[in-house]
Each structure stands twice: as C-alpha cells, then as structure tokens.
Design a protein around this motif. Sequence first.
Motif, PDB file in Angstrom:
ATOM      1  N   ALA A 189     -61.179  59.804 -15.136  1.00  0.00           N
ATOM      2  CA  ALA A 189     -60.965  58.570 -14.531  1.00  0.00           C
ATOM      3  C   ALA A 189     -61.401  58.371 -13.181  1.00  0.00           C
ATOM      4  O   ALA A 189     -61.589  57.233 -12.918  1.00  0.00           O
ATOM      5  CB  ALA A 189     -59.535  58.210 -14.675  1.00  0.00           C
ATOM      6  N   LEU A 200     -68.895  59.605 -19.534  1.00  0.00           N
ATOM      7  CA  LEU A 200     -68.788  58.505 -20.035  1.00  0.00           C
ATOM      8  C   LEU A 200     -69.387  59.215 -21.497  1.00  0.00           C
ATOM      9  O   LEU A 200     -68.724  58.976 -22.489  1.00  0.00           O
ATOM     10  CB  LEU A 200     -69.658  57.311 -19.901  1.00  0.00           C
ATOM     11  N   PHE A 201     -70.468  59.722 -21.359  1.00  0.00           N
ATOM     12  CA  PHE A 201     -71.048  60.191 -22.537  1.00  0.00           C
ATOM     13  C   PHE A 201     -70.433  61.651 -23.271  1.00  0.00           C
ATOM     14  O   PHE A 201     -70.182  61.991 -24.465  1.00  0.00           O
ATOM     15  CB  PHE A 201     -72.463  60.732 -22.693  1.00  0.00           C
ATOM     16  N   LEU A 202     -69.862  62.444 -22.308  1.00  0.00           N
ATOM     17  CA  LEU A 202     -69.166  63.427 -22.746  1.00  0.00           C
ATOM     18  C   LEU A 202     -67.672  63.701 -22.081  1.00  0.00           C
ATOM     19  O   LEU A 202     -67.434  64.449 -21.039  1.00  0.00           O
ATOM     20  CB  LEU A 202     -69.832  64.987 -22.544  1.00  0.00           C
ATOM     21  N   PRO A 203     -66.756  62.663 -22.465  1.00  0.00           N
ATOM     22  CA  PRO A 203     -65.581  62.608 -21.671  1.00  0.00           C
ATOM     23  C   PRO A 203     -64.584  64.147 -21.887  1.00  0.00           C
ATOM     24  O   PRO A 203     -63.987  64.499 -20.781  1.00  0.00           O
ATOM     25  CB  PRO A 203     -64.723  61.590 -22.409  1.00  0.00           C
ATOM     26  N   ILE A 204     -64.602  64.581 -23.246  1.00  0.00           N
ATOM     27  CA  ILE A 204     -63.754  65.790 -23.364  1.00  0.00           C
ATOM     28  C   ILE A 204     -64.403  66.931 -22.484  1.00  0.00           C
ATOM     29  O   ILE A 204     -63.544  67.763 -21.722  1.00  0.00           O
ATOM     30  CB  ILE A 204     -63.427  66.236 -24.665  1.00  0.00           C
ATOM     31  N   ALA A 205     -65.545  67.068 -22.748  1.00  0.00           N
ATOM     32  CA  ALA A 205     -66.416  68.396 -22.083  1.00  0.00           C
ATOM     33  C   ALA A 205     -66.067  68.118 -20.590  1.00  0.00           C
ATOM     34  O   ALA A 205     -66.078  68.943 -19.812  1.00  0.00           O
ATOM     35  CB  ALA A 205     -67.546  68.532 -22.532  1.00  0.00           C
ATOM     36  N   ALA A 207     -63.714  66.549 -19.070  1.00  0.00           N
ATOM     37  CA  ALA A 207     -62.378  66.977 -18.683  1.00  0.00           C
ATOM     38  C   ALA A 207     -62.303  68.403 -18.464  1.00  0.00           C
ATOM     39  O   ALA A 207     -61.555  69.113 -17.795  1.00  0.00           O
ATOM     40  CB  ALA A 207     -61.319  66.502 -19.637  1.00  0.00           C
ATOM     41  N   VAL A 208     -62.927  69.242 -19.350  1.00  0.00           N
ATOM     42  CA  VAL A 208     -62.630  70.654 -19.535  1.00  0.00           C
ATOM     43  C   VAL A 208     -63.559  71.157 -18.207  1.00  0.00           C
ATOM     44  O   VAL A 208     -62.922  72.242 -17.393  1.00  0.00           O
ATOM     45  CB  VAL A 208     -63.221  71.293 -20.634  1.00  0.00           C
TER      46      VAL A 208
ATOM     47  N   ASP B   5     -54.599  63.224 -19.398  1.00  0.00           N
ATOM     48  CA  ASP B   5     -55.763  63.944 -19.580  1.00  0.00           C
ATOM     49  C   ASP B   5     -55.571  65.078 -19.889  1.00  0.00           C
ATOM     50  O   ASP B   5     -56.085  65.787 -20.977  1.00  0.00           O
ATOM     51  CB  ASP B   5     -56.694  64.044 -18.135  1.00  0.00           C
ATOM     52  N   VAL B   9     -56.729  67.262 -23.447  1.00  0.00           N
ATOM     53  CA  VAL B   9     -57.815  68.243 -23.354  1.00  0.00           C
ATOM     54  C   VAL B   9     -56.888  69.510 -24.041  1.00  0.00           C
ATOM     55  O   VAL B   9     -57.523  70.377 -24.673  1.00  0.00           O
ATOM     56  CB  VAL B   9     -58.065  68.865 -21.761  1.00  0.00           C
ATOM     57  N   PRO B  30     -56.567  64.388 -30.618  1.00  0.00           N
ATOM     58  CA  PRO B  30     -56.911  64.492 -29.229  1.00  0.00           C
ATOM     59  C   PRO B  30     -58.335  64.049 -28.888  1.00  0.00           C
ATOM     60  O   PRO B  30     -58.550  63.833 -27.762  1.00  0.00           O
ATOM     61  CB  PRO B  30     -56.697  65.732 -29.077  1.00  0.00           C
ATOM     62  N   PHE B  31     -59.346  64.178 -29.972  1.00  0.00           N
ATOM     63  CA  PHE B  31     -60.758  63.939 -29.471  1.00  0.00           C
ATOM     64  C   PHE B  31     -61.006  62.317 -29.664  1.00  0.00           C
ATOM     65  O   PHE B  31     -62.103  61.864 -28.904  1.00  0.00           O
ATOM     66  CB  PHE B  31     -61.604  64.614 -30.262  1.00  0.00           C
ATOM     67  N   PRO B  34     -60.921  59.684 -26.187  1.00  0.00           N
ATOM     68  CA  PRO B  34     -62.087  59.680 -25.221  1.00  0.00           C
ATOM     69  C   PRO B  34     -63.769  59.255 -26.221  1.00  0.00           C
ATOM     70  O   PRO B  34     -64.581  58.875 -25.539  1.00  0.00           O
ATOM     71  CB  PRO B  34     -61.875  61.184 -24.704  1.00  0.00           C
ATOM     72  N   ALA B  38     -66.760  57.059 -25.425  1.00  0.00           N
ATOM     73  CA  ALA B  38     -68.173  57.612 -25.450  1.00  0.00           C
ATOM     74  C   ALA B  38     -69.006  56.963 -26.386  1.00  0.00           C
ATOM     75  O   ALA B  38     -70.280  56.829 -26.128  1.00  0.00           O
ATOM     76  CB  ALA B  38     -68.188  59.120 -25.644  1.00  0.00           C
ATOM     77  N   ARG B 161     -62.845  54.183 -14.681  1.00  0.00           N
ATOM     78  CA  ARG B 161     -61.850  54.148 -16.006  1.00  0.00           C
ATOM     79  C   ARG B 161     -61.550  52.744 -16.494  1.00  0.00           C
ATOM     80  O   ARG B 161     -61.615  52.148 -17.446  1.00  0.00           O
ATOM     81  CB  ARG B 161     -60.969  55.203 -16.302  1.00  0.00           C
ATOM     82  N   GLU B 164     -64.039  50.684 -18.045  1.00  0.00           N
ATOM     83  CA  GLU B 164     -64.424  51.459 -19.394  1.00  0.00           C
ATOM     84  C   GLU B 164     -63.452  51.040 -20.389  1.00  0.00           C
ATOM     85  O   GLU B 164     -63.700  50.583 -21.275  1.00  0.00           O
ATOM     86  CB  GLU B 164     -64.686  52.832 -19.251  1.00  0.00           C
ATOM     87  N   ASP B 252     -67.409  66.661 -28.655  1.00  0.00           N
ATOM     88  CA  ASP B 252     -67.567  65.105 -27.769  1.00  0.00           C
ATOM     89  C   ASP B 252     -68.865  64.498 -28.507  1.00  0.00           C
ATOM     90  O   ASP B 252     -68.697  63.457 -28.893  1.00  0.00           O
ATOM     91  CB  ASP B 252     -68.183  65.281 -26.379  1.00  0.00           C
TER      92      ASP B 252
END
Lengths: 302, 426
Positions: A189, A200-205, A207-208, B5, B9, B30-31, B34, B38, B161, B164, B252
């Motif tokens: 965020a 924006l395009f890969l939010p979870i990746a 975050a990791v 977050d 994750v 969980p996915f 986000p 996206a 965010r 968004e 993702d």
Amino acid sequence: MFDHLLIPLDGSRLAESVLPAAGAIARRFGSAVTLLHVVERTPPDEVHGEPHLTTVAEAEAYLAEVAVREFPSGAATTHVHAPDETDVAESIALHADELRAALIVLCTHGQGGARELIYGSVAQQVLSHGSVPVLLVRPGPEAQAFTCGRVLVPLDGSAPSEAALPPAEALARAFGGRLHLLTVVPTVATVSSDRAPAALFLPIATAVALDLEEEETRLYLDGLAARLRQDALTAEAEVGRGDPAWEVAAAADRLGADLMVMATHGRSGMSAVWAGSVAIRIMARCRRPMLLVRAPGAPDNL
Amino acid sequence: MQRSDKVTVEAAGDVLAGRSGRRGLARLLPFLGPAFVASVAYVDPGNFATNIQAGAKFGFLLLWVVLASNLMAMLVQVLAAKLGIATGRNLAELCREQFPRPLVWIMWVLMEVVAMATDLAEFVGAAVGFYLLFGLALFPAGLLTGAVTFLILALERRGFRPLEVVITAFVGIIAVCYLIVLGLERPALSVVLGGLLRPRFAGPESVLLATGILGATVMPHVVFLHSSLTQHRIVARTAHQARRLFRFEVADVVIAMGIAGLVNAAMLIMAATTFFAHGLTNVGTLEEAHRTLIPLLGGLSSTVFAISLLASGLSSSVVGTMSGQVIMQGFLHRRIPVWVRRLVTMLPALVVLALGLDPTRSLVISQVVLSFGLPFALIPLVLFTRRRDLMGPLTNHVITTAAAVLVTALIVALNLFLIYQVFAGG
C-alpha cells in the motif's frame, strides 16, 4: 570532520536559534566558525516579525556582536556579502564552498506559503545548490539544549544513502551518543510510485517480494550495526514497514532522537514533490534537528 | 508489512505450500482481494471498446479471441515476471544490456509509441466517461481528464492504495453489472460455447478487431512492467526464494487475468446479445453501451457504467504514465519529470478528440497499435527466458519455450496478415 562551520544569520532572534547547536559542535570538534549575512537586493521590511538587516554596516555590527556574545573564545569570524544578491540560498552555498566550510548550520522555520511550495525553503534550496552538509535546526526547546545522545540514521538500503554514516558516527563519537539505524521497507500500500505499477499488476508477489526485502534489509542493517560496534560505538538497527516518511518521523518521536542524519538528493520545491523525495516529506513531519548530507550519484528517492 | 497484508500473504503462502487446511473456494480467498485490484489493470477502456465493437459487429464469433488472448497473456506475463525474479533486472534493462545500441533506441522509440497508444485508449475512455456523466463535449472532457490525471499523479505520492480502492470499487460495480447482465440475458450455452471454442474469422474487419482484443489483453507495456517486480533490490537470492516468489506471481497473474477474462467475455456477450441480436451492428460504441444498461437495470446502472469507464480510464492512465517511466529508465537509464511525460503522451489523445474522430473507433485502432508493439516485447522475452546463464533455476522448460514461440509466431502472423489485408485491399 566539522572543522569549519558556516552560520548564516538574518538578524532575527529566530535565526539565532541555531547558535546553541553550532556552539556545541564547535566546542566538541574545535571548529572555526564563520558568521555570514547576505544582504539582499530587495530586503523585506521585517523577518519573523523583527526588523531585517538592510545595510552592510548594520550587518557587520550585528555579526560582530553575536561573535563576541556566543563565541567568546574568539573562534568566530564574520563575513557580510555586499548587496545585489537575489538568490540568498545560492549565495550561502557558494560561500560554503569558497570558505571550505564543512557544515552549514541553518534555522528552518517552515513558514510555508506558495513561494516555499514552488522553490522549497531556503534550507532545501541551499542543499540543492551545494555539496556541503546542512544542519537544520528548528526554533524551540530542542534547539536550546542541543546534544547527540540519540542519533537516528534513516537509510534506504542503497549505497548512496550510506553517505549519512560518517557524519553520524563522528557526532555520536564526539557527544558519546548512540546510533540508531533505521530502514523502512514499504508495504504494497505504500510503495513508491516507480514500484506502484508492478504492485498493481502483481500484488501478492509484490507483498512477498517486500517480505523478502525486509529479511534482506535486516541482515544488511545488522551487518552495519555490528561494524559500528566494532568501531567502539553504541549502535542498534531496526527495520520498519510502511510509508518511509511517516515511519521515520514516528521512530524519531518514539526514540526521542536528538538528531536525525540523512542523505538526500538535494532536490527542492516542486521537483522534490514530483520526485517523491522522502527527505523533504520527513522534514515536513519532524521538528527535530536534522543533518542532511548530499548523496553521491543519483539514488532512488531519498 | 501491515497486518492485513501479512495475514493475506501468510494465508496465501500456506495454500501454495500445501499447508492450508482450507477447502474449495476458501483456498482462493487470500488471493482474490489483491487479484481483483490487479484485474482492474487488465480491464481498461481499450478492452471496453474492442469487446463491445466485436460483440456488436460479429456476435459470438470472436469470443474465442478473448479466451485465447487471456491464455496467451497469462503465459507471457508469467514469463515476464519470472525474468525479473531470476535476473533482478527488468526486460528493458536486459535489452539494453544484450542488444546493440541502435536496436535499443529503436525498441525504446517503439515502446514510447506503444505508451502513447495505451494512453490514448485510457485518456479517450476517461473523456468519454466525463461526456456520458456530465454531457461535456469531448475536447473539454479531454482537457479535464488531463487536469485530473495530473492531480492524481501528484496525489499518488501520498499512497497508491486509497486511490486504487476507490477505482476498484467502481470497476467492481461494472464487473458485477456485466455478470448480472449475463445472468439476465441467459445466452444459449451452445452458442456461447460455439463462439468460445471454434476459432474463425469473418473478413478483414474481424481480424482487425481480433488484433485489437489481443492488444488490449496482452499489453506490451505490462510485459515490461511485470519484469520490474524485483528490480529494486535483488531479493530472490536463493533458488528456493526465487521459486517461492514465482509461485505467488503465477497465482497473481492467473487469478487476476481470470477475473479480467470473465469481465471481458461478459462485455462481448452483452454486446452480442443486445446490439448484434437486434441487428444494430453499426452502433457498437461506448455511448451505446451506456444506453443499453438503462432498460435492463434502470438509470443508475448507466451512471455506474459511465463512472466505471471514467474510473478505469483515470486509474489506468495514471498507471500507464508511471509504467512509461519504468520503461524509459530501463532502456535509457534516464528519467524525465513525470508531468513532461504526461503532457507528451496525452497529445495524440487530445488531437483525436479535437478532430472529432469517433472515440470508440480510435480506441480500437490504438489497441491494434499495441498489438503491433507486442513482437518487440515478446521476442526478447522468449530469447532471454530460455537462457540458463541468465535465468538459472527458473530457465524455461522446453515445452514452455515452445508455447511462447508459438504464441509469438501467432501474434506476428496476425499482424502480418492485417498489414497484407490493408495494403492488398483484402
């Protein structure tokens, strides 16, 4: 390290708020001191609600009085730059280079207004014009009792941001203080604008990836702190998460930091806003003394 | 990391690692949050225009293109992000490193043209949104769009965010609207499946629209963007870390593209069951689409459509501008002030609006331009991801490379066919 201090004064009591800090540093480092006044081409009638210095003679008399009052050991010389100056900030930066000053000690009052929004405060402009570190002191109780017991050093993980370390070490050593290294890793965020599209395009990746970055940063900071401890300094490291400007300002309050030392691009005004300069945003949030060092090269968003 | 977050994750990590006790849909939860955000990035006004025109002109004929484009986009974008994770550099930086300087410059110029085409779609879409909402003429609406995007770019410094979330809410509404439309229209499953599973064209215009759909879905600038995931500080130091990151990134892409694919298909089906079914094949415009929702769900729905088009246009335009910065930084190692980029890329859009060209048609053509930019992103991508010296443990499997070569060849063939049709008069 700080063998020569340049102290620009405009004649107001507010600008004199920097003198306790400058005096404390000069005593610890045995520094020479130059008190400077730049006579403006069109000086305002008053500054900070007090009469403004308008002539060379007036300025010379004022600086001489301050030199005797604040630096009775005779460490201070005075210099008045004759009229015809339109850009005070540039003139201060040029004098610092010319006089080979190691540190400029400036009062910042953050009066705001449109001019400051567009060009940045005088302090920011001085930084953008020159390469000499600038100590910014805000008027207030902290300015009266300047010390470096707890020095906060925000780093962004890049090599250029480490330019803040040598002056921070020197001050901590001279004042017997402890260093607190802090890097703030953003969250999805709060990523900076150049990372926002990928986030924006890969939010979870993302975050990791930021999670992994936190682990890497911890290793990096612990390594730095260990090196400082080997050099007989007291140092600790902390990794924060969130918006760097908010978190750094919050950490300064939490730790009761006496001083913050930070590397910066030296952008000012709107260009700093567009570039997302973190240093400028921290300056806006934090009232503590702040030492800004020009970062070499072109780092990310310092 | 903020608490919410972190929880997301960790839960997602458990699912991917097979540690989760969740079953069925709960495993996906969980996915989804986000991924939904996206998916907005994959449903920009360019998609609105190409899908609605395709559905209006050819009914269900091109539905298979939406599905195929989605599958291709998943493959391409997974490869792009994998490249970033394995090398720590983005595609533009690698091109700069590996190719001769003149070629790098040519590629950069092409990508800037692509950025302008992307921006044209987003910008014109937002202007049409203003027109539909407030009845503003298109050129003033374009100027207003410019002003608002400047403001958003400045505001975005205070965090990405919140903006968004608002945008996603709007686009979420439109997505739900389209799904409701599908529920109400109940197109015959056999017809839908026929469109979905029987690849065919009906003349050059259908190839043009198919190419537009492809360009709107497999966006070249996103290929570059995906590879910038880890470019800041190399984080995937070990093979284990790289693989972990890669798993998340596949999730993702697949989920976000899946959601976006559903919305895209729903748009096309809606246009097919309304315009095409009533013989209105020449009015497949955004303005018409705006009107189609009124009899269905009342006046509020058409307002929601306009708001979502505006929101999608504004948000994707801001992201597009920032993407342009990433691409330029990669190719040239230079930055320009973001407002200069904003001004330059919006000029073609303002010209289109000033000349009074049909906005929907302009949008479709801009997406075709995107499609022509694709080979210049895909060919280097395939070349790099198959090299073990660059990719290490994440080097493509032979089958992956074969699929990527096939996709690239298909897109190039489609582009060449279109050029041939245009010049040979088809």
